[in-house]
Design a protein around this motif. Structure first.
Motif, short mmCIF file in Angstrom:
data_model
loop_
_atom_site.label_atom_id
_atom_site.label_comp_id
_atom_site.label_asym_id
_atom_site.label_seq_id
_atom_site.Cartn_x
_atom_site.Cartn_y
_atom_site.Cartn_z
N ASN A 1 0.82 -1.23 0.00
CA ASN A 1 0.00 0.00 0.00
C ASN A 1 0.85 1.27 0.00
O ASN A 1 0.37 2.35 0.34
CB ASN A 1 -0.98 0.02 1.17
N GLN A 2 2.11 1.13 -0.33
CA GLN A 2 3.05 2.26 -0.39
C GLN A 2 3.06 3.08 0.90
O GLN A 2 3.14 4.32 0.88
CB GLN A 2 2.76 3.14 -1.60
N ILE A 3 3.02 2.37 2.01
CA ILE A 3 3.09 3.02 3.33
C ILE A 3 4.32 2.49 4.05
O ILE A 3 4.46 1.29 4.28
CB ILE A 3 1.82 2.73 4.16
N VAL A 4 5.22 3.39 4.40
CA VAL A 4 6.43 3.01 5.12
C VAL A 4 6.05 2.77 6.58
O VAL A 4 5.51 3.68 7.23
CB VAL A 4 7.51 4.11 5.04
N PRO A 5 6.30 1.57 7.10
CA PRO A 5 5.96 1.30 8.51
C PRO A 5 6.65 2.27 9.46
O PRO A 5 7.81 2.65 9.24
CB PRO A 5 6.45 -0.13 8.73
N ASP A 6 5.94 2.68 10.50
CA ASP A 6 6.49 3.63 11.47
C ASP A 6 7.82 3.14 12.05
O ASP A 6 8.76 3.92 12.21
CB ASP A 6 5.50 3.88 12.61
N GLU A 7 7.89 1.85 12.38
CA GLU A 7 9.11 1.30 12.98
C GLU A 7 10.29 1.42 12.03
O GLU A 7 11.40 1.76 12.45
CB GLU A 7 8.88 -0.18 13.38
#
Length: 145
Positions: free
Chosen positions: A125-131
């Motif tokens: 989903n082209q979302i970089v995980p916060d971690e």
């Protein structure tokens, strides 16, 4: 770009190494009798550099650096700079011991929202995980930011 960095720091060559999991590196060594490490002269052309990356061990065409390397480091023998590249994240990280301006770094960016946006394409989903963002910033954010 590699040549520019090397020349700027008066390096005579560039070191390059494939950094895979130790089992994979040891297996490569046991199979071929050497590690995928190179000493790259500065006088070579782009085509010669590509030839090095596509050269393969005897009887094993699929084991050239271009095909098998997912993590690579280019380093300065003067220890003034190094670049870590990771294919899975489509990113290279430049570590340098001083600020240098001009042509040498014109194609590089400091870690910012634009860089995180570029990296996002490799995540679901082209979302970089916060971690991931936190670790990247903790280890690689420019100290002047």
């Amino acid at each position: 770009m590699l040549k520019s960095l090397a020349h700027h720091h008066h390096d005579d060559f560039i070191l390059m190494a494939v950094l895979e999991h130790s089992d994979d590196m040891n297996r490569f060594y046991e199979t071929f009798g050497y590690f995928n490490w190179l000493k790259i002269p500065l006088h070579i052309t782009a085509d010669e550099y590509l030839s090095i990356l596509t050269d393969y061990p005897k009887h094993s065409k699929n084991d050239c650096i271009l095909n098998i390397a997912s993590r690579v480091v280019w380093a300065s023998p003067s220890l003034k700079w190094a670049i870590y590249g990771e294919r899975d994240f489509e990113i290279c990280i430049l570590g340098i011991d001083q600020e240098i301006a001009g042509k040498t770094l014109e194609s590089w960016r400091l870690l910012d929202d634009h860089v995180l946006d570029w990296i996002s394409v490799v995540f679901p989903n082209q979302i970089v995980p916060d971690e991931f963002q936190k670790k990247l910033a903790a280890h690689y954010k420019y100290k002047g930011q």
